[in-house]
Motif scaffolding. Sequence first.
Motif, PDB file in Angstrom:
ATOM      1  N   PRO A 175       6.649  -2.740  -4.790  1.00  0.00           N
ATOM      2  CA  PRO A 175       6.468  -2.572  -6.232  1.00  0.00           C
ATOM      3  C   PRO A 175       5.869  -1.198  -6.524  1.00  0.00           C
ATOM      4  N   PRO A 176       5.967  -0.752  -7.752  1.00  0.00           N
ATOM      5  CA  PRO A 176       5.471   0.581  -8.074  1.00  0.00           C
ATOM      6  C   PRO A 176       3.962   0.707  -7.877  1.00  0.00           C
ATOM      7  N   SER A 177       3.570   1.007  -6.651  1.00  0.00           N
ATOM      8  CA  SER A 177       2.143   1.163  -6.339  1.00  0.00           C
ATOM      9  C   SER A 177       1.929   2.304  -5.353  1.00  0.00           C
ATOM     10  N   GLY A 178       2.977   3.078  -5.135  1.00  0.00           N
ATOM     11  CA  GLY A 178       2.850   4.198  -4.213  1.00  0.00           C
ATOM     12  C   GLY A 178       3.380   3.901  -2.826  1.00  0.00           C
ATOM     13  N   ARG A 179       3.578   2.602  -2.485  1.00  0.00           N
ATOM     14  CA  ARG A 179       4.118   2.286  -1.160  1.00  0.00           C
ATOM     15  C   ARG A 179       5.608   2.582  -1.153  1.00  0.00           C
ATOM     16  N   ARG A 180       6.115   2.990  -0.018  1.00  0.00           N
ATOM     17  CA  ARG A 180       7.542   3.274   0.103  1.00  0.00           C
ATOM     18  C   ARG A 180       8.086   2.595   1.353  1.00  0.00           C
ATOM     19  N   ALA A 181       9.375   2.243   1.271  1.00  0.00           N
ATOM     20  CA  ALA A 181      10.043   1.686   2.434  1.00  0.00           C
ATOM     21  C   ALA A 181      10.295   2.807   3.433  1.00  0.00           C
ATOM     22  N   SER A 182       9.772   2.679   4.627  1.00  0.00           N
ATOM     23  CA  SER A 182       9.984   3.729   5.626  1.00  0.00           C
ATOM     24  C   SER A 182      11.195   3.410   6.488  1.00  0.00           C
ATOM     25  N   ASP A 183      11.424   2.150   6.738  1.00  0.00           N
ATOM     26  CA  ASP A 183      12.599   1.778   7.537  1.00  0.00           C
ATOM     27  C   ASP A 183      12.808   0.275   7.407  1.00  0.00           C
TER      28      ASP A 183
END
Length: 187
Positions: A175-183
Amino acid sequence: MPYVKVPRRATGRYAVVAGTDAPRKGRGPVVRYLVEVERGLPFDGEDFAASVHATLNDPRGWGRFLRVDHGPVRLSVALTSPVTTNRECRPLRTGGELSCWNGRRSVINALRWATGVEQYRGDLEGYRQYVINHEVGHGLGHHHVHCPGRGRPAPVMMQQSKSLQRCLPNPWPFPPSGRRASDLSGR
């Protein structure tokens, strides 16, 4: 959205939804998948496939997904009657209500697809996004987790169909919280 009466039992056989849909733009691995709908259900396969594809390729989602209508594929997403869900999810006991991941298939219970769950307070689209992301998450190697704290967004791998454990409903892995999918490794 009009009410759809979902039969407890359909034919028990799946039809693959024809066609392909490209993955979202970006970097990272592409997951090939297909969409199936149990014959005899009152849902349009193309509409279901469009919902699945939009969810899986959302920037808040797991990554990049290519929908195809033939193998080889890493996984399938199947809209399934409650009786067939019980069969396809064994040894898990779904009670004709839960969805599951089993083998290479995300089994999406058509009854819940039509009605959602109380925890999503009438947000049927949000629930549908959750159940797709949760079951496909299992296919990507992710396991169940618990609520991180009262009033916080529930992790998508939490069993939100059963309980929110004082968390807030959340259909997204990132969710929009700064986390990103890395793989898509399952970490």
